[in-house]
Design a protein around this motif. Structure first.
Motif, PDB file in Angstrom:
ATOM      1  N   UNK A  52       2.885  -0.227  -6.004  1.00  0.00           N
ATOM      2  CA  UNK A  52       2.123  -0.347  -4.758  1.00  0.00           C
ATOM      3  C   UNK A  52       1.334  -1.637  -4.828  1.00  0.00           C
ATOM      4  N   UNK A  53       1.529  -2.486  -3.815  1.00  0.00           N
ATOM      5  CA  UNK A  53       0.870  -3.786  -3.761  1.00  0.00           C
ATOM      6  C   UNK A  53       0.231  -3.977  -2.391  1.00  0.00           C
ATOM      7  N   UNK A  54      -0.790  -4.805  -2.305  1.00  0.00           N
ATOM      8  CA  UNK A  54      -1.368  -5.108  -0.989  1.00  0.00           C
ATOM      9  C   UNK A  54      -0.332  -5.801  -0.100  1.00  0.00           C
ATOM     10  N   UNK A  55      -0.323  -5.461   1.179  1.00  0.00           N
ATOM     11  CA  UNK A  55       0.643  -6.030   2.125  1.00  0.00           C
ATOM     12  C   UNK A  55       0.055  -7.300   2.738  1.00  0.00           C
ATOM     13  N   UNK A  56      -0.047  -8.334   1.944  1.00  0.00           N
ATOM     14  CA  UNK A  56      -0.690  -9.567   2.389  1.00  0.00           C
ATOM     15  C   UNK A  56       0.217 -10.472   3.213  1.00  0.00           C
ATOM     16  N   UNK A  57       1.514 -10.209   3.240  1.00  0.00           N
ATOM     17  CA  UNK A  57       2.434 -11.045   4.016  1.00  0.00           C
ATOM     18  C   UNK A  57       3.063 -10.277   5.178  1.00  0.00           C
TER      19      UNK A  57
END
Length: 161
Positions: A52-57
């Protein structure tokens, strides 16, 4: 920076879940047909890992993204996983020898040191503060592969334009 391509398997406006297929080194080796390690690798199959990663793009489901880990993070994780248990095992065995313990007691002390090192590595890497350090970073969206379109050549008609 160590980079890997991953596929977005779930997405929300804040987070994405990416899946990267763990590859063994055997997949690129030229002697994989006659190697026992390659046979064992094929037997256990490929693992899939989700992060799980931040959806920065603003990534969406099915997109390819590039995730990465700093080289120093990999060195630190390797030291924690491999060196710490072995060092504690050796220190425990030497301490048992210095105290004049029997061979059986030295083996028990060495095993205890090994397990203490493995437990310490697990605690170190699972610590909430360290999880951010070891967490892969979302670097960019993967670029679509280039497509090549055919060029139509005109027959040569001489020196005139």
């Amino acid at each position: 920076m160590i980079e890997e391509t991953a596929t977005v398997v779930a997405a929300t406006p804040d987070f994405i879940w990416v899946e990267a297929r763990a590859r063994s080194a055997c997949s690129s080796c030229g002697t994989q047909d006659s190697c026992a390690t390659s046979s064992v690798s094929k037997w256990f199959g490929m693992r899939r890992q989700q992060l799980r990663l931040p959806n920065q793009f603003a990534s969406s489901l099915g997109e390819q993204v590039i995730i990465g880990v700093e080289d120093q993070v990999m060195v630190t994780a390797s030291l924690a996983a491999y060196i710490l248990p072995v060092v504690l095992m050796i220190v425990a065995a030497i301490a048992a020898d210095i105290y004049g313990m029997s061979d059986k007691q030295q083996a028990i002390a060495a095993s205890s040191g090994l397990f203490l090192g493995l437990f310490g590595a697990g605690v170190l890497t699972s610590n909430h503060l360290m999880q951010r350090y070891f967490q892969p970073q979302l670097l960019r969206k993967a670029v679509a592969p280039l497509t090549v379109s055919p060029i139509a050549f005109q027959p040569f008609t001489g020196d005139t334009p």
